[in-house]
Scaffold this motif. Structure first.
Motif, PDB file in Angstrom:
ATOM      1  N   VAL A  77       0.871  -1.190   0.000  1.00  0.00           N
ATOM      2  CA  VAL A  77       0.000   0.000   0.000  1.00  0.00           C
ATOM      3  C   VAL A  77       0.899   1.228   0.000  1.00  0.00           C
ATOM      4  N   LYS A  78       0.710   2.081  -1.000  1.00  0.00           N
ATOM      5  CA  LYS A  78       1.534   3.289  -1.104  1.00  0.00           C
ATOM      6  C   LYS A  78       0.611   4.489  -1.149  1.00  0.00           C
ATOM      7  N   GLY A  79       0.187   4.918   0.013  1.00  0.00           N
ATOM      8  CA  GLY A  79      -0.740   6.041   0.069  1.00  0.00           C
ATOM      9  C   GLY A  79      -1.199   6.274   1.493  1.00  0.00           C
ATOM     10  N   TYR A  80      -2.224   7.127   1.649  1.00  0.00           N
ATOM     11  CA  TYR A  80      -2.715   7.500   2.982  1.00  0.00           C
ATOM     12  C   TYR A  80      -3.669   6.473   3.585  1.00  0.00           C
ATOM     13  N   ASP A  81      -4.277   5.641   2.710  1.00  0.00           N
ATOM     14  CA  ASP A  81      -5.384   4.805   3.191  1.00  0.00           C
ATOM     15  C   ASP A  81      -5.103   3.315   3.040  1.00  0.00           C
ATOM     16  N   VAL A  82      -5.431   2.544   4.086  1.00  0.00           N
ATOM     17  CA  VAL A  82      -5.411   1.088   3.914  1.00  0.00           C
ATOM     18  C   VAL A  82      -6.700   0.707   3.175  1.00  0.00           C
ATOM     19  N   PRO A  83      -6.682  -0.393   2.419  1.00  0.00           N
ATOM     20  CA  PRO A  83      -7.882  -0.762   1.666  1.00  0.00           C
ATOM     21  C   PRO A  83      -9.090  -0.950   2.598  1.00  0.00           C
ATOM     22  N   SER A  84     -10.271  -0.709   2.048  1.00  0.00           N
ATOM     23  CA  SER A  84     -11.495  -0.730   2.871  1.00  0.00           C
ATOM     24  C   SER A  84     -11.751  -2.107   3.479  1.00  0.00           C
ATOM     25  N   TRP A  85     -11.229  -3.172   2.836  1.00  0.00           N
ATOM     26  CA  TRP A  85     -11.525  -4.527   3.316  1.00  0.00           C
ATOM     27  C   TRP A  85     -10.622  -4.955   4.472  1.00  0.00           C
ATOM     28  N   VAL A  86      -9.624  -4.170   4.825  1.00  0.00           N
ATOM     29  CA  VAL A  86      -8.677  -4.605   5.878  1.00  0.00           C
ATOM     30  C   VAL A  86      -9.400  -4.759   7.212  1.00  0.00           C
ATOM     31  N   SER A  87      -9.184  -5.919   7.847  1.00  0.00           N
ATOM     32  CA  SER A  87      -9.831  -6.189   9.139  1.00  0.00           C
ATOM     33  C   SER A  87      -8.870  -7.010  10.002  1.00  0.00           C
ATOM     34  N   THR A  88      -9.400  -7.556  11.074  1.00  0.00           N
ATOM     35  CA  THR A  88      -8.564  -8.389  11.957  1.00  0.00           C
ATOM     36  C   THR A  88      -8.096  -9.671  11.259  1.00  0.00           C
ATOM     37  N   ASP A  89      -8.692 -10.007  10.106  1.00  0.00           N
ATOM     38  CA  ASP A  89      -8.249 -11.198   9.363  1.00  0.00           C
ATOM     39  C   ASP A  89      -6.894 -10.980   8.688  1.00  0.00           C
ATOM     40  N   ASP A  90      -6.498  -9.709   8.568  1.00  0.00           N
ATOM     41  CA  ASP A  90      -5.278  -9.385   7.819  1.00  0.00           C
ATOM     42  C   ASP A  90      -4.171  -8.951   8.777  1.00  0.00           C
ATOM     43  N   ALA A  91      -2.935  -9.109   8.325  1.00  0.00           N
ATOM     44  CA  ALA A  91      -1.802  -8.595   9.112  1.00  0.00           C
ATOM     45  C   ALA A  91      -1.264  -7.362   8.402  1.00  0.00           C
ATOM     46  N   VAL A  92      -1.182  -6.248   9.139  1.00  0.00           N
ATOM     47  CA  VAL A  92      -0.675  -5.004   8.551  1.00  0.00           C
ATOM     48  C   VAL A  92       0.696  -4.707   9.146  1.00  0.00           C
ATOM     49  N   VAL A  93       1.659  -4.443   8.274  1.00  0.00           N
ATOM     50  CA  VAL A  93       2.991  -4.026   8.736  1.00  0.00           C
ATOM     51  C   VAL A  93       3.276  -2.657   8.115  1.00  0.00           C
ATOM     52  N   CYS A  94       3.665  -1.689   8.957  1.00  0.00           N
ATOM     53  CA  CYS A  94       3.962  -0.335   8.474  1.00  0.00           C
ATOM     54  C   CYS A  94       5.471  -0.126   8.489  1.00  0.00           C
ATOM     55  N   VAL A  95       5.996   0.331   7.361  1.00  0.00           N
ATOM     56  CA  VAL A  95       7.443   0.524   7.221  1.00  0.00           C
ATOM     57  C   VAL A  95       7.722   1.983   6.887  1.00  0.00           C
ATOM     58  N   SER A  96       8.478   2.650   7.742  1.00  0.00           N
ATOM     59  CA  SER A  96       8.966   3.993   7.401  1.00  0.00           C
ATOM     60  C   SER A  96      10.353   4.133   8.004  1.00  0.00           C
ATOM     61  N   TYR A  97      11.333   4.308   7.135  1.00  0.00           N
ATOM     62  CA  TYR A  97      12.705   4.376   7.625  1.00  0.00           C
ATOM     63  C   TYR A  97      12.850   5.526   8.631  1.00  0.00           C
ATOM     64  N   SER A  98      12.367   6.704   8.274  1.00  0.00           N
ATOM     65  CA  SER A  98      12.485   7.849   9.198  1.00  0.00           C
ATOM     66  C   SER A  98      11.472   7.745  10.334  1.00  0.00           C
ATOM     67  N   GLY A  99      10.349   7.106  10.060  1.00  0.00           N
ATOM     68  CA  GLY A  99       9.253   7.056  11.034  1.00  0.00           C
ATOM     69  C   GLY A  99       8.391   8.295  10.999  1.00  0.00           C
ATOM     70  N   ASN A 100       8.623   9.174  10.032  1.00  0.00           N
ATOM     71  CA  ASN A 100       7.875  10.440  10.020  1.00  0.00           C
ATOM     72  C   ASN A 100       7.134  10.676   8.715  1.00  0.00           C
TER      73      ASN A 100
END
Ligand code: PA5
Length: 350
Positions: A77-100
């Motif tokens: 995902v390359k944007g501001y929004d996670v897809p509408s279907w994302v729920s507890t069934d999915d695993a989300v990992v967020c990657v930001s080198y700077s964290g900002n």
């Protein structure tokens, strides 16, 4: 290599590229341990692995999807929004080198409200703070690189997280194959044979100089084509574009017919590996023949590694060198990305 060329490489981008095999191998050792401590092991794969990250921090997700036979879909995902279907069934990992990075922070917030983020990968920043505060596992990567130059660190860390989440298995072997592919290119550039002349990526960069570079991939090399494009933009500081076979044969092919009339100077690089289907190679042959008039230079780069991860990282490393030499040939330091910093400042964190 002329010393004057290397003089512009003030933050040592060539050195960072040379460290790629080491980044992959060393990080795997540390990250697999850190992931085992921080992330509760899953036995069943989630419905999907959603990987949120931008630019140099997003490419790890593309590479993971390209190099692993995953047990569930891997969705970058390359944007501001996670897809509408994302729920507890999915695993989300967020990657930001700077964290900002604002887009990734936005995805973190959304995913938290939809059932939780499985892990974050960062060197710190707001993402690290928010994850710590929320009890989300943090896999910390060392600061000090340009994010795009930390591709080995980010990929190996992501692989460790994905294995813990039961999305992939045998990640140690895949990361080692990737390192061997990168090593092959680093060796050719850091210790060339006496009679080899200048480094092969520098020779290619000379033919791409002052041209707009088009990079075509097919199948697994598509992720690498997009990496080349981004690296030529950020390191080389020139426009570049990427597309993939066979889709480009249904549109972009036609665009080259009268391309000379635009006055543009174009160069084409096609990326091939052993896994590329013969039909796709045939398409490349015919397409480049039909479009040859449009280009000042045409290259077909074939990976020689004997594994898919090796081929992906071999082509990637070669492109990293090419993009760096494109800057150095013009006396420009490849590392700073002033325009990105200015944009982020003007957005004020939005
Ligand atoms: O290479 C770069 O500097 C950029 O592409 C960054 O990776 C991008 O702007 C996102 O920043 P970060 O990686 O810190 O989340």
């Amino acid at each position: 290599m002329a010393t004057t060329l290397v003089n512009s490489d003030r933050a040592d981008m060539l050195g960072a590229i040379g460290s790629l095999p080491r980044q992959l191998r060393d990080t795997w050792q540390n990250a697999s341990r850190a992931a085992a401590e921080a992330i509760a092991a899953r036995t069943d794969a989630p419905r999907s692995l959603v990987l949120c990250g931008m630019g140099g921090s997003g490419v790890g997700g593309d590479l993971l999807a390209a190099t692993f036979a995953s047990r569930c879909p891997v969705v970058p995902v390359k944007g501001y929004d996670v897809p509408s279907w994302v729920s507890t069934d999915d695993a989300v990992v967020c990657v930001s080198y700077s964290g900002n990075t604002s887009e990734t922070l936005s995805c973190f917030g959304q995913a938290q409200s939809r059932g939780g983020v499985a892990a974050v990968i960062t060197s710190g920043g707001q993402l690290g703070e928010r994850a710590d505060a929320a009890g989300v596992p943090v896999l910390t990567v060392p600061a000090g690189y340009q994010p795009r130059a930390a591709v080995g660190v980010l990929y190996a860390t992501l692989a460790a997280a994905a294995q813990r989440l039961a999305v992939v298995s045998d990640a140690a072997s895949v990361v080692e194959l990737a390192a061997a592919g990168a090593q092959r290119v680093v060796d050719a550039h850091e210790s060339p044979a006496d009679d080899a002349g200048e480094p092969p990526a520098l020779a290619m960069a000379r033919t791409l100089q002052d041209r707009i570079v088009i990079v075509y991939g097919a199948g697994a090399s598509t992720a690498v084509a997009h990496r080349w494009k981004a690296q030529i933009n950020e390191n080389g500081k020139v426009p570049a574009f990427a597309a993939d076979y066979p889709e480009l044969d249904h549109n972009e092919l036609v665009g080259w017919q009268y391309a000379r009339e635009s006055g543009g100077r174009w160069a084409l690089v096609e990326l091939v590996m052993a896994e590329t289907r013969p039909e796709l190679v045939e398409r490349m042959d015919i397409t480049s023949e039909l479009s040859a008039d449009a280009f000042d230079a045409l290259h077909r780069l074939e990976a020689r590694s004997d594994s898919l991860p090796g081929c992906v990282f071999e082509l990637l490393t070669f492109g990293d060198y090419v993009s760096t030499y494109l800057a150095l040939l013009r006396g420009i330091d490849p590392s700073p990305v002033e325009r990105i910093i200015e944009l982020k400042e003007r957005l004020g964190g939005r």
